[in-house]
Design a protein around this motif. Sequence first.
Motif, PDB file in Angstrom:
ATOM      1  N   ALA A   7      15.721  36.383  34.569  1.00 22.54           N
ATOM      2  CA  ALA A   7      16.126  35.980  35.935  1.00 22.54           C
ATOM      3  C   ALA A   7      17.545  36.720  35.642  1.00 22.54           C
ATOM      4  O   ALA A   7      18.132  36.355  34.021  1.00 22.54           O
ATOM      5  CB  ALA A   7      16.291  35.016  35.972  1.00 22.54           C
ATOM      6  N   LEU A   8      18.401  37.736  36.617  1.00 20.89           N
ATOM      7  CA  LEU A   8      19.544  37.882  36.964  1.00 20.89           C
ATOM      8  C   LEU A   8      20.860  37.038  36.149  1.00 20.89           C
ATOM      9  O   LEU A   8      21.139  37.061  35.942  1.00 20.89           O
ATOM     10  CB  LEU A   8      19.576  38.753  38.707  1.00 20.89           C
ATOM     11  N   LEU A   9      20.182  35.780  37.230  1.00 13.41           N
ATOM     12  CA  LEU A   9      21.554  34.883  36.484  1.00 13.41           C
ATOM     13  C   LEU A   9      21.032  33.579  35.283  1.00 13.41           C
ATOM     14  O   LEU A   9      21.201  32.691  35.866  1.00 13.41           O
ATOM     15  CB  LEU A   9      21.661  34.093  38.523  1.00 13.41           C
TER      16      LEU A   9
ATOM     17  N   VAL B 178      38.693  23.024  41.509  1.00 14.92           N
ATOM     18  CA  VAL B 178      38.399  24.138  40.793  1.00 14.92           C
ATOM     19  C   VAL B 178      38.620  25.186  41.851  1.00 14.92           C
ATOM     20  O   VAL B 178      37.916  25.366  42.966  1.00 14.92           O
ATOM     21  CB  VAL B 178      36.987  25.116  40.661  1.00 14.92           C
ATOM     22  N   ASN B 179      39.883  26.140  41.095  1.00 19.01           N
ATOM     23  CA  ASN B 179      40.097  27.187  42.309  1.00 19.01           C
ATOM     24  C   ASN B 179      39.316  28.229  41.273  1.00 19.01           C
ATOM     25  O   ASN B 179      39.305  28.988  40.315  1.00 19.01           O
ATOM     26  CB  ASN B 179      41.873  27.500  42.131  1.00 19.01           C
ATOM     27  N   THR B 180      38.763  28.833  42.114  1.00 15.28           N
ATOM     28  CA  THR B 180      38.135  30.106  41.713  1.00 15.28           C
ATOM     29  C   THR B 180      39.087  31.397  41.601  1.00 15.28           C
ATOM     30  O   THR B 180      37.960  32.388  40.970  1.00 15.28           O
ATOM     31  CB  THR B 180      36.971  30.407  42.785  1.00 15.28           C
ATOM     32  N   SER B 181      40.130  31.834  42.248  1.00 11.13           N
ATOM     33  CA  SER B 181      40.586  32.749  41.839  1.00 11.13           C
ATOM     34  C   SER B 181      40.852  33.057  40.327  1.00 11.13           C
ATOM     35  O   SER B 181      41.113  34.135  40.186  1.00 11.13           O
ATOM     36  CB  SER B 181      41.792  32.782  42.516  1.00 11.13           C
ATOM     37  N   ALA B 182      40.677  32.171  38.970  1.00 16.18           N
ATOM     38  CA  ALA B 182      40.505  32.553  38.382  1.00 16.18           C
ATOM     39  C   ALA B 182      39.560  34.337  37.615  1.00 16.18           C
ATOM     40  O   ALA B 182      39.319  34.372  37.134  1.00 16.18           O
ATOM     41  CB  ALA B 182      40.050  31.341  37.160  1.00 16.18           C
ATOM     42  N   GLY B 183      38.111  33.688  38.727  1.00 13.75           N
ATOM     43  CA  GLY B 183      37.093  34.765  38.846  1.00 13.75           C
ATOM     44  C   GLY B 183      37.320  35.415  38.500  1.00 13.75           C
ATOM     45  O   GLY B 183      38.893  36.774  39.018  1.00 13.75           O
TER      46      GLY B 183
ATOM     47  N   GLU C 123      28.641  41.145  44.952  1.00 13.48           N
ATOM     48  CA  GLU C 123      27.944  42.066  43.757  1.00 13.48           C
ATOM     49  C   GLU C 123      28.232  42.219  42.690  1.00 13.48           C
ATOM     50  O   GLU C 123      27.457  42.730  41.873  1.00 13.48           O
ATOM     51  CB  GLU C 123      27.470  43.041  44.611  1.00 13.48           C
ATOM     52  N   LEU C 124      29.596  41.499  42.791  1.00 13.00           N
ATOM     53  CA  LEU C 124      30.275  42.278  41.744  1.00 13.00           C
ATOM     54  C   LEU C 124      29.964  41.030  40.973  1.00 13.00           C
ATOM     55  O   LEU C 124      29.928  41.136  39.652  1.00 13.00           O
ATOM     56  CB  LEU C 124      31.944  41.935  41.719  1.00 13.00           C
ATOM     57  N   ALA C 125      30.097  39.744  40.736  1.00 15.55           N
ATOM     58  CA  ALA C 125      30.207  38.659  40.163  1.00 15.55           C
ATOM     59  C   ALA C 125      28.112  38.366  39.580  1.00 15.55           C
ATOM     60  O   ALA C 125      27.980  38.151  38.472  1.00 15.55           O
ATOM     61  CB  ALA C 125      29.517  37.537  40.849  1.00 15.55           C
ATOM     62  N   LEU C 126      27.204  40.093  40.470  1.00 12.69           N
ATOM     63  CA  LEU C 126      26.046  39.259  39.631  1.00 12.69           C
ATOM     64  C   LEU C 126      25.910  40.974  38.309  1.00 12.69           C
ATOM     65  O   LEU C 126      25.359  40.587  37.937  1.00 12.69           O
ATOM     66  CB  LEU C 126      25.254  39.662  41.019  1.00 12.69           C
ATOM     67  N   SER C 127      26.737  41.800  38.990  1.00 15.89           N
ATOM     68  CA  SER C 127      27.091  43.299  38.334  1.00 15.89           C
ATOM     69  C   SER C 127      27.246  42.513  36.890  1.00 15.89           C
ATOM     70  O   SER C 127      26.944  42.779  35.675  1.00 15.89           O
ATOM     71  CB  SER C 127      28.355  44.219  38.388  1.00 15.89           C
TER      72      SER C 127
END
Lengths: 113, 278
Positions: free
Chosen positions: B61-63, B138-143, A3-7
């Motif tokens: 679209a949301l994404l 690809v390390n996703t912890s940068a998100g 949900e955070l990514a969606l926000s």
Amino acid sequence: MHELALSQAIAASVERHADGRHVTRVRVRIGHLRQVVPESLRFSWTLLTEGSALDGTELLVEHVPAVVACNDCAEMSTLDLPILVCHACHGHDVTLVSGDEFLIDSIDVMEVA
Amino acid sequence: MGRFHHHADGTVHRHDHDHLEDDHLEGHHLEGHHIEEHARDVGDHTGYLETGSTRVEVLEALLSENDRIAAANRRDLAEAGVRTVNVMSSPGAGKTTLLRSTLIALEDRLRIGVLEGDIATSIDADLLEGHAAAVALVNTSAGFGGECHLDAVMVRSGLTRLPLRALDLLVIENVGNLVCPAEFDVGEDARAMIFSVTEGEEKPLKYPVMFRVADVVVVNKVDLLPYLDFDLDRFLANLRDVNPDATVIQVSAKTGEGVAVWFDWLCGLVPSAPAART
């Protein structure tokens, strides 16, 4: 969970459409078949927008029921479980009418005086 | 408060209802161009009364931003002649083990690149190193606090570190998670889901989005079936209920049972792939 990514995605889109205007409300439409928990989305939204230009913007989440149309008997069924089946004839040859939505519907903005 | 609805056909009507429970967003708002004016407002929006607010339709679209970049990935991969499969599963289903034996088995048939998504470590990427034509981690912890999935932007950054023109097939190993990866298109041609029989037969009903997006469901660890209460028939029935079209392949990455069918499915994605040697 996501949900955070969606926000974040909602905020980016809203800021683009607001074009500098103050946003008071955001309306999103989310289908029953999506794995989004409205409370969790609203919580993430509050967390994410805190201290930003969207701080205090209300996020309204519309839940869209999952409805299928039967290709055999033409009945419409509203689904609870994510099983794509006709509740009248129990056939599996159905077309999803709604429930897959993942949409930013509209925003309310204050016009610049 | 009153709401004035201006419809595309020029008609205007007013709803007098005690709003603030905007929960019911009427479906007809979606038709054509529409502006709703909050002429006067009450309740917790008093700060905005004087000027009123305007509703702006977005209908996006949301994404959409993710989807735009996914489309760019798909275009770049197609131009480089690479077919791409997004491999998803819960943690511990055996993605990396299966992938490792896949790379070894197909070494002579396909040039396979791997884009490895991991929240913070390089453990899986290290296991595959030396067997793939190329590996990018690809390390996703940068998100934001460590993303639980790969999105199109992360994959795009990984693509820049892979020799795409020297590959036939790109395997994107997503972060182990049954919820989030299913929502994010990353530009793949096909989606594979690795499911293990230790997870329980009700999973398709609990994680319908993941099971619905899968083109193939690989049922792993079938060597353990004699020791489990897992009801394979019920699992397959549950899967059919949410996704009648998915290809199902039963394997044991450990014993090698059934894996040849999975290898052939992968080779089937690549038009130029040579047939299996007998």
